[in-house]
Design an enzyme around this catalytic site. Structure first.
Site, mmCIF file in Angstrom:
data_model
loop_
_atom_site.group_PDB
_atom_site.id
_atom_site.type_symbol
_atom_site.label_atom_id
_atom_site.label_comp_id
_atom_site.label_asym_id
_atom_site.label_seq_id
_atom_site.Cartn_x
_atom_site.Cartn_y
_atom_site.Cartn_z
ATOM 1 N N CYS A 50 -7.710 6.665 2.887
ATOM 2 C CA CYS A 50 -7.093 7.158 4.123
ATOM 3 C C CYS A 50 -5.847 7.998 3.865
ATOM 4 C CB CYS A 50 -6.694 5.996 5.028
ATOM 5 S SG CYS A 50 -8.074 5.255 5.885
ATOM 6 N N CYS A 82 -10.839 1.324 8.103
ATOM 7 C CA CYS A 82 -10.183 2.629 8.260
ATOM 8 C C CYS A 82 -10.772 3.689 7.338
ATOM 9 C CB CYS A 82 -8.687 2.505 8.032
ATOM 10 S SG CYS A 82 -8.230 1.669 6.501
ATOM 11 N N GLU A 117 0.857 -1.211 0.000
ATOM 12 C CA GLU A 117 0.000 0.000 0.000
ATOM 13 C C GLU A 117 0.878 1.241 0.000
ATOM 14 O OE1 GLU A 117 -2.145 -1.037 3.682
ATOM 15 O OE2 GLU A 117 -3.886 -1.421 2.416
ATOM 16 N N GLU A 156 -5.164 4.887 -1.539
ATOM 17 C CA GLU A 156 -6.087 4.593 -0.436
ATOM 18 C C GLU A 156 -6.776 5.867 0.033
ATOM 19 O OE1 GLU A 156 -4.516 2.229 2.760
ATOM 20 O OE2 GLU A 156 -6.186 2.723 4.087
HETATM 21 ZN ZN ZN Z 1 -8.052 3.255 4.822
#
Ligand code: ZN
Length: 643
Positions: free
Chosen positions: A333, A409, A315, A331
């Site tokens: 987040c 998340c 990631e 992502e």
């Molecule tokens: Zn996330």
């Protein structure tokens, strides 16, 4: 507490209790209730987050709280729900509830704050440790796997949630839990007698501890955050393994890091926490290093939508200019973390480039993470989905947004971001107010009361009414994309320079209007030539929005994968909300073989229709593209002769 004397946290000032000395920042956040979003784009987003996302989040997380119940009872042989970091995601949801409780009157909000806080407090160990994964017996010892057990990460998220709850409601119950956890961390980690060296493989506690310092005035919390930041970069967590160390932001000390690397969310949370440490300790060298890191991220490692992280593997960030559109990770987040980081750099420096990126990422990298009905989420945000994409991973965009993820998340991060959106709208200084983001609502701070009316970003007009007389200056951010922006005050038309703040020093009379017009003409954006996959392509933008072409909007039989834009002239198509954008294009003639001695020509002329990127995958999930091959000069001839 006088407005100038209260302490400034990163998203808001506290209305309650003691606080640390005010750090010397260029700009200061406003008090909690200084800004109210009222309808229009961002206000509606915040409202639907409250009525749909947060209650659904409560349902999805319900089982998670059983972990606290079993820990509180001292039971260790029952089933554990979720991964070892899911405590932290539940705290993010609870943070969203707290921000919403400062504004909303839904009785469930208060009930959630009370009941969940009681569960958390009941699960905390005598010495302040809190982490249901370890407490329920899934590990024989605490901190046995600092690189991946997320124990400090979880406590950090709890501290953030506690600070939010305190600032939003004045409730101290969770703040007391946070103090005990922070004191436990302070006793445990460091270089002093009885302490051990180490930090969490997933940053967030750095941010949280500075916030706790700001809220309580306790220097040791800032010291602990500083320790955690400085402990990175010596391969403590991954000795002899540079690749693993890079993943954990542990390969290079923060103040020597020139561009983020490794796991994108971890790297950016760490950078944001380090920025907080730099701000509060007056460490200009560290702040300068972080500005360099930010610049190199934006200059070499960020997707056109503001997405971060180009590799599924780890990631992680890729190498400079390694930004493939179709297998982008991006992502949700990471974009949320980046907004937090830019906000801190904006406060520290006052530079409009940070507010520009906050806006760009909010609209194009954060908002795409949730469906228009606010019930489904993207974890991964690619800029292209091919026809017949075969993705088995539920995170893959080709599978569409999902109601939830086992690792939650992204949904919970979106919830807390949208619930606190108004905090990013404006800041203050001793002699002025700065408007960074444009949304309908009210701002009341620094001797000014403003009513803002706009449908931005549908149109680019923002009308600001000064409600009462005031001599406070008002600065308006003119985004870097906004060439030709104009401000009308009284009978004066003032040009706004793109990428700057336009400061208006006036003695304002009650009822005066300031009219800001930002140019919303669709425009084309070209990529850096070193980004191979987009060379010779363009992306369509309008105002603060990136556009994309989605299969459902194209003529029957025309595949998004084959589209070529052949004309720079773009036209807006009204939809009742954000306009779509059309242009003229063609489809590639498809050669017989994968490789050939001559380039593929163009075949039929076709119209191309684009919609705002964040809106894609809300009707159906099919092929989608942000970057379009662009052949304006030769294509018209080619297209005429071949169609
Ligand atoms: Zn996330």
């Amino acid at each position: 507490m006088a407005a100038g004397a209260c302490h400034d946290g990163p998203v808001t000032t506290t209305d309650h209790g003691p606080a640390a000395p005010v750090a010397a920042t260029a700009l200061r956040p406003l008090r909690l209730r200084a800004v109210r979003l009222d309808g229009s784009f961002l206000g509606d987003l915040q409202a639907s987050n409250a009525t749909v996302s947060i209650p659904k989040g409560a349902e999805h997380l319900e089982q998670q709280w059983d972990n606290y119940r079993t820990v509180a009872k001292g039971v260790t042989d029952t089933e554990y729900h979720g991964p070892n970091y899911e405590d932290g995601e539940a705290y993010k949801w609870l943070e969203a509830v707290a921000w919403e409780a400062a504004r909303g009157d839904d009785p469930r909000l208060q009930e959630w704050l009370e009941s969940r806080t009681a569960l958390i407090a009941a699960a905390q160990d005598e010495d302040g440790y809190l982490g249901t994964f370890v407490q329920s017996g899934r590990r024989a010892e605490r901190y046995g796997q600092l690189d991946f057990d997320h124990e400090i990460f979880n406590m950090g998220a709890m501290i953030q949630s506690a600070v939010a709850q305190y600032r939003a409601t004045g409730r101290t119950a969770l703040l007391e839990v946070a103090r005990r956890a922070a004191d436990h961390l302070h006793r445990t980690f460091g270089t002093g007698p009885g302490q051990r060296e180490g930090f969490c493989g997933h940053p967030v506690a750095e941010l949280a501890l500075v916030e706790l310092y700001r809220t309580t005035g306790e220097q040791r919390y800032l010291d602990q955050a500083k320790y955690f930041v400085d402990a990175h970069g010596r391969s403590i967590l991954a000795p002899g393994n540079p690749q693993r160390a890079a993943y954990l932001s542990d390969r290079i000390p923060v103040r020597e890091t020139t561009a983020p690397e490794g796991h994108a969310v971890r790297a950016i949370y760490l950078a944001a926490g380090a920025t907080d440490v730099a701000i509060e300790s007056g460490d200009t060298e560290l702040l300068g290093a972080l500005e360099t890191q930010w610049q190199n991220m934006v200059g070499t490692k960020m997707y056109v939508n503001g997405g971060l992280g180009s590799r599924w593997d780890g990631e992680s960030f890729g190498n400079p200019y390694e930004l493939p559109s179709d297998v982008a990770y991006g992502e949700t987040c990471a974009a949320v973390a980046s907004v937090q980081w830019s906000w801190r750099l904006l406060l520290a420096t006052g530079s409009p480039r940070y507010a520009d990126l906050i806006e760009w990422q909010l609209y194009n990298a954060v908002l795409p993470g949730v469906s228009l009905d606010r019930s489904k989420y993207f974890y991964v945000n690619a800029l292209q989905v091919r026809a017949d994409a075969d993705d088995t991973d539920s995170r893959a965009p080709g599978n569409g947004r999902q109601p939830w993820f086992g690792t939650s998340c992204c949904p919970t991060n979106l919830m807390r971001t949208f619930a606190s959106l108004q905090h990013y709208v404006a800041t203050g200084t001793d002699d002025g107010l700065q408007l960074h983001q444009y949304a309908a609502g009210t701002v009341s701070a620094h001797g000014l009361e403003l009513e803002i009316s706009t449908d931005y970003p549908v149109s680019g007009r923002v009308v600001i009414t000064v409600v009462g007389p005031s001599d406070t200056s008002i600065s308006l951010r003119i985004p870097a994309w906004a060439d030709g922006a104009e401000v009308r005050v009284r009978d004066e038309v003032i040009p706004g320079a793109a990428g700057s703040y336009l400061r208006l020093d006036r003695v304002w009379e009650a009822g005066e209007h300031i009219v800001l017009d930002l140019p919303m003409t669709p425009r084309l954006v070209h990529g850096h030539p070193r980004v191979d996959g987009i060379r010779g392509s363009v992306a369509i933008c309008r105002g603060p929005l990136l556009y994309a072409v989605e299969q459902v909007d194209q003529p029957s039989g025309v595949l998004v994968d084959d589209l070529v834009l052949t004309d720079p002239r773009l036209t807006e198509v009204p939809t009742g909300g954000l306009p779509n954008i059309t242009g003229s294009g063609a489809v590639h003639r498809l050669p017989e073989n994968l490789y050939a001695a001559t380039p593929a020509g163009l075949a039929d002329v076709v119209p191309i229709t684009a919609l705002a990127y964040y809106q894609w995958a809300n009707r159906e999930v099919g092929p989608m593209k942000v970057w379009l091959p662009y052949q304006p000069a030769v294509s018209s001839v080619d297209a005429r002769t071949t169609s």
